[in-house]
Enzyme design. Structure first.
Site, PDB file in Angstrom:
ATOM      1  N   CYS A 129      34.221  32.627  49.377  1.00 60.06           N
ATOM      2  CA  CYS A 129      33.236  33.462  48.687  1.00 60.06           C
ATOM      3  C   CYS A 129      33.522  33.515  47.186  1.00 60.06           C
ATOM      4  O   CYS A 129      34.164  32.606  46.627  1.00 60.06           O
ATOM      5  CB  CYS A 129      33.157  34.858  49.312  1.00 60.06           C
ATOM      6  N   ASP A 198      35.803  43.634  50.168  1.00 63.85           N
ATOM      7  CA  ASP A 198      34.790  44.665  49.885  1.00 63.85           C
ATOM      8  C   ASP A 198      35.266  46.038  50.302  1.00 63.85           C
ATOM      9  O   ASP A 198      34.886  47.040  49.701  1.00 63.85           O
ATOM     10  CB  ASP A 198      33.492  44.326  50.612  1.00 63.85           C
TER      11      ASP A 198
HETATM   12  C1  RUB Z   1      31.228  39.072  47.916  1.00 67.10           C
HETATM   13  C2  RUB Z   1      32.567  39.144  48.555  1.00 67.10           C
HETATM   14  C3  RUB Z   1      33.740  39.290  47.628  1.00 67.10           C
HETATM   15  C4  RUB Z   1      34.072  40.782  47.499  1.00 67.10           C
HETATM   16  C5  RUB Z   1      35.091  41.049  46.410  1.00 67.10           C
HETATM   17  O1  RUB Z   1      30.177  39.183  48.866  1.00 67.10           O
HETATM   18  O2  RUB Z   1      32.718  39.164  49.758  1.00 67.10           O
HETATM   19  O3  RUB Z   1      34.873  38.635  48.154  1.00 67.10           O
HETATM   20  O4  RUB Z   1      32.895  41.506  47.195  1.00 67.10           O
HETATM   21  O5  RUB Z   1      34.541  40.746  45.156  1.00 67.10           O
HETATM   22  P1  RUB Z   1      28.655  39.223  48.341  1.00 67.10           P
HETATM   23  P2  RUB Z   1      35.173  41.325  43.805  1.00 67.10           P
HETATM   24  O6  RUB Z   1      28.414  37.915  47.625  1.00 67.10           O
HETATM   25  O7  RUB Z   1      27.835  39.403  49.571  1.00 67.10           O
HETATM   26  O8  RUB Z   1      28.526  40.387  47.385  1.00 67.10           O
HETATM   27  O9  RUB Z   1      36.605  40.892  43.801  1.00 67.10           O
HETATM   28  O10 RUB Z   1      34.357  40.633  42.719  1.00 67.10           O
HETATM   29  O11 RUB Z   1      35.025  42.800  43.813  1.00 67.10           O
END
Ligand code: RUB
Length: 294
Positions: A129, A198
């Site tokens: 991701c 998340d």
């Molecule tokens: C994004 C995702 C990321 C986390 C952490 O999912 O799973 O790994 O949100 O991100 P989506 P961060 O694309 O559905 O939002 O480290 O930027 O907070």
């Protein structure tokens, strides 16, 4: 509803704003701006309006407690201001929520500072991701002169892996990009896994991240590779709700007799997590709950 709040919710739901930290930032900034625009004529009316918008923003994506926790913290601070003057309250609201939105980047820098020491010369780091916290660790390691490569999974159905491949390759980190189902084939080549998150489910410390993270964690355990999570403690939550997104993201045309499942996230149990890299240090999953302050 305030037009800026409405737009922020639409952008978050359509993933024009993506990743937990950015979702929190956009929500806080939207509420800061809405505070200044409020036309409420009394203290109670203003607080009711702000509370309602905070709830709506917090619900935009059900698996994003960072946004909810920080919005709730802002509401507590706003209620502490005992002014009856709505002009002063509007400015207080702006100051509080804008101030909170500015706490996110420094938290990521702290995570990078803690985490880069885990990356060594010769590492091949598999990631999934698009997490700015995880990418921050890798960019910092690169800046500190570590020589390593990355394996990036495409992250079906919305291909956030492309963003990660772009960010890492632009920084000069060699990237191998693969389909999600190649994780098993690629795990033997990886030396460690680093993903974002998340939601940290406290007190146990299981982590909720983009769907596909759980199979990667299981593979990491099977292959004996450490599985690290870069994540701020503001993502701690007691409840887990997994967002189910539109079937159209998976299949462009409906097929008679076929139901599409499109969960956006999955839950990786704490026992598969080697450590969580937070702004408060590198923690065991079960210790995150004690460190949260939102
Ligand atoms: C994004 C995702 C990321 C986390 C952490 O999912 O799973 O790994 O949100 O991100 P989506 P961060 O694309 O559905 O939002 O480290 O930027 O907070």
């Amino acid at each position: 509803m305030d037009s800026g709040v409405k737009k922020a919710i639409a952008d978050i739901q359509a993933l024009r704003v993506q990743g937990a930290g950015e979702v929190a930032k956009a929500s806080l900034k939207a509420l800061a701006a809405a505070s200044r625009r409020s036309r409420a004529a009394s203290r109670d009316g203003f607080l009711r309006e702000m509370e309602e918008w905070a709830i709506q923003l917090g619900r935009a994506r059900p698996t994003e407690p960072a946004a909810r926790n920080m919005l709730a913290m802002g509401m507590v601070r706003l209620r502490e201001s005992d002014s009856q003057d709505t002009a002063k309250l509007r400015e207080a609201g702006h100051r509080i929520f804008d101030g909170l939105s500015r706490e996110i980047d420094p938290m990521r820098e702290r995570i990078a500072e803690e985490g880069y020491k885990l990356i060594s010369d010769g590492d091949v780091v598999l990631t999934h991701c698009h997490s700015r916290a995880a990418i921050g660790v890798l960019l910092r390691a690169k800046k500190e002169g570590r020589r390593f490569g990355a394996i990036v999974t495409e992250t079906r159905p919305l291909y956030q892996g492309l963003l990660t491949a772009r960010d890492l390759s632009r920084a000069g980190i060699p990237v191998t990009y693969c389909v999600d189902s190649a994780s098993g084939s690629m795990m033997g080549k990886a030396t460690k896994v680093l993903v974002g998150c998340d939601l940290i489910h406290v007190p146990a410390g299981s982590i909720v991240n983009k769907v596909g993270t759980l199979p990667i964690a299981v593979l990491a355990r099977q292959f004996g590779k450490p599985f690290y999570v870069a994540c701020s403690t503001v993502k701690a939550a007691e409840d887990v709700a997994i967002e189910e997104r539109s079937p159209a993201e998976v299949l462009s045309k409906r097929m008679p007799g076929v139901t599409v499942a499109n969960p956006a996230f999955d839950v990786t149990p704490a026992e598969l997590v080697t450590a969580i890299i937070t702004e408060k240090g590198i923690l065991r999953p079960e210790d995150v709950g004690r460190q949260r302050h939102y």
